[in-house]
Design an enzyme around this catalytic site. Sequence first.
Site, mmCIF file in Angstrom:
data_model
loop_
_atom_site.group_PDB
_atom_site.id
_atom_site.type_symbol
_atom_site.label_atom_id
_atom_site.label_comp_id
_atom_site.label_asym_id
_atom_site.label_seq_id
_atom_site.Cartn_x
_atom_site.Cartn_y
_atom_site.Cartn_z
ATOM 1 N N GLY A 55 15.619 -38.182 0.654
ATOM 2 C CA GLY A 55 15.102 -39.411 0.069
ATOM 3 C C GLY A 55 13.942 -40.045 0.360
ATOM 4 O O GLY A 55 13.083 -39.602 0.857
ATOM 5 N N ALA A 56 13.740 -41.436 -0.176
ATOM 6 C CA ALA A 56 12.847 -42.135 -0.044
ATOM 7 C C ALA A 56 12.149 -42.363 1.200
ATOM 8 O O ALA A 56 10.889 -42.309 1.471
ATOM 9 C CB ALA A 56 13.141 -43.639 -0.765
ATOM 10 N N TRP A 100 21.074 -38.733 -13.398
ATOM 11 C CA TRP A 100 19.821 -37.915 -13.972
ATOM 12 C C TRP A 100 18.852 -38.901 -14.487
ATOM 13 O O TRP A 100 18.985 -39.645 -15.343
ATOM 14 C CB TRP A 100 20.393 -36.871 -15.044
ATOM 15 C CG TRP A 100 21.176 -35.884 -14.423
ATOM 16 C CD1 TRP A 100 22.584 -35.980 -14.442
ATOM 17 C CD2 TRP A 100 20.831 -34.764 -13.822
ATOM 18 N NE1 TRP A 100 23.266 -34.746 -13.863
ATOM 19 C CE2 TRP A 100 22.221 -34.245 -13.414
ATOM 20 C CE3 TRP A 100 19.843 -34.317 -13.246
ATOM 21 C CZ2 TRP A 100 22.331 -32.989 -12.711
ATOM 22 C CZ3 TRP A 100 19.693 -33.172 -12.460
ATOM 23 C CH2 TRP A 100 20.933 -32.448 -12.236
ATOM 24 N N ARG A 149 12.803 -23.845 -6.351
ATOM 25 C CA ARG A 149 13.840 -23.526 -5.519
ATOM 26 C C ARG A 149 13.785 -22.122 -5.088
ATOM 27 O O ARG A 149 14.031 -21.578 -3.700
ATOM 28 C CB ARG A 149 15.313 -23.865 -5.588
ATOM 29 C CG ARG A 149 15.386 -25.440 -5.421
ATOM 30 C CD ARG A 149 16.959 -25.794 -5.649
ATOM 31 N NE ARG A 149 17.042 -27.295 -5.546
ATOM 32 C CZ ARG A 149 18.196 -27.943 -5.650
ATOM 33 N NH1 ARG A 149 19.219 -27.213 -6.388
ATOM 34 N NH2 ARG A 149 18.344 -29.050 -5.629
ATOM 35 N N HIS A 180 10.676 -39.025 2.419
ATOM 36 C CA HIS A 180 9.223 -38.715 2.054
ATOM 37 C C HIS A 180 8.144 -39.647 2.670
ATOM 38 O O HIS A 180 7.080 -39.162 2.678
ATOM 39 C CB HIS A 180 9.262 -39.145 0.332
ATOM 40 C CG HIS A 180 10.045 -38.216 -0.395
ATOM 41 N ND1 HIS A 180 9.689 -36.800 -0.275
ATOM 42 C CD2 HIS A 180 10.836 -38.080 -1.503
ATOM 43 C CE1 HIS A 180 10.432 -36.116 -1.190
ATOM 44 N NE2 HIS A 180 11.044 -36.900 -1.936
ATOM 45 N N GLU A 187 0.686 -1.154 0.142
ATOM 46 C CA GLU A 187 -0.008 -0.009 0.011
ATOM 47 C C GLU A 187 0.758 1.105 -0.045
ATOM 48 O O GLU A 187 0.779 2.246 -0.764
ATOM 49 C CB GLU A 187 -0.983 -0.061 1.185
ATOM 50 C CG GLU A 187 -2.062 -1.293 1.429
ATOM 51 C CD GLU A 187 -1.307 -2.249 2.150
ATOM 52 O OE1 GLU A 187 -2.170 -2.934 2.848
ATOM 53 O OE2 GLU A 187 -0.135 -2.660 2.058
ATOM 54 N N SER A 216 23.950 -42.258 -8.033
ATOM 55 C CA SER A 216 23.366 -41.074 -8.497
ATOM 56 C C SER A 216 23.301 -41.026 -9.984
ATOM 57 O O SER A 216 24.287 -41.711 -10.841
ATOM 58 C CB SER A 216 23.989 -39.919 -8.159
ATOM 59 O OG SER A 216 23.532 -38.706 -8.580
#
Length: 361
Positions: free
Chosen positions: A293-294, A164, A178, A297, A46, A162
Site C-alpha cells: 500500500g501507500a 474498485w 502480473r 510505495h 540459438e 476496499s
Amino acid sequence: MGLALKEARKGLGRTSPNPCVGAVIVKSGQVIGRGYHKKAGTPHAEIHALTAAGAESRGATLYVTLEPCSHTGRTPPCCEAVARAGITRVVVGMEDPNPLVQGRGIRFLQNHGIAVTAGVLEPRCREINLPFIKHISTGLPWVAMKAGMSLDAKITYAGRKSGWMTGSQTSVAVHRLRNLFDAIMVGIGTVVVDDPALTTRLPGSRKGRDPLRVVLDTGLRMPADARLLNQESPARTLIFCGEDADAGKAEALASRGAEIHRVVRGATGGVDLRQVLLELGRQGIVSVMVEGGAELHGSMLNERLYDSAHLFYAPVFAGDNGLPFLSGYASSGRDTAFRLQDVRCRRYGEDMLVSGKLSYR
C-alpha cells in the site's frame, strides 16, 4: 533482428533468472529457422533455431538478440553449437552483461572464422531485458510500482474500506502485467484490507502464471484465513518479518505453507527493504511488481528502489475520505522531485495508464 526480437518476446516472464532471447537464421534471403528461449534449464534460442534449420544452417546468417553464451551452465555453450553448424555470419543485438560471457562468445565466433556484427537494434534488445541486466549486474531484481487510483490519487473512496477504482479493462491489463513479473509484493496493510489472491487470471483460454507472492509483515499480522494461505496455487508465498517477530505466529503461518524470512529493521521501523530485495535476487527473482500500500510505495520511493512505474487512473474524483496511493514521500519542488522519464500513456476503456522509468534527482 526485428523478427528475432519478436521471437524473444514470446519468453517474457518465463525465463528468469535467464534473459529473453530470440534467434532467426537466414539463407539466400529466406528465414530457414527461428526460436526463442522458453525457460531456464531448457535449450537456448540459438539451439531451437539451429534445430529448425537443420543442415541448411551451413553458410547461413544467424541473427540473435543477445550474444551467444560461451560457458557451460545448465546447458552447453551456444557459440560452439553455432560454429559446428557451419554458420558463417552472426548478427548480435547486444553483448551479454553476464560476467561469464561479456564478449567471450563474440570472440569465440571470430576466432573460428565467423564474421560478427554487433549492436544491431541494441536499444530495443536491451529494453526487453532490463530486469535481467539489473539482476546480473547488481544482484537486485527490477522493481516496478503499480497502482490503480482516482484522478486525485486516491486508492479508496472511504478510509480503509476496499473498493474498485478502475474498470474491467484495466483489470485485464493488470493480470497481463502480473503474468510478466516473477513476484508481486504487498504490505500487510493491503492483505488485511483487501485480502487479495495475487494470482494471474487471463481472459479466454490462455493460461497465466501465478507469480511468487511477497508480503512485508514486520510483526506477523497475517490472518490465518487470508486468501494467500488458503487457495490452490503453485506459487509460493514469502513473508518477510522482523527479527523479533513472534516465533509461535511464525510457526503457525509456516504450517499453512508460508515461507518465513526474518530480516533486520530499516530506518523507519519496518523490514529493511533492500535486504528483502537482495534475498529475492538470491532466489533468482529478476522482476518484482509492488502493488501497495501507500506506506510501502512511499518507503520504496524514498529509498530509490523503484525502477519503473505502471499507474492506472480512473476518471473519477474520490475526495477527502479516500486514502492516498502514496504516503511518507515529500519533495521540495519540480527541480528536485522524483519523476518518470520515457513516459508512455495508454487507454484502457475509460481509464488511462501512465508508465515510465523512475528518474531520481
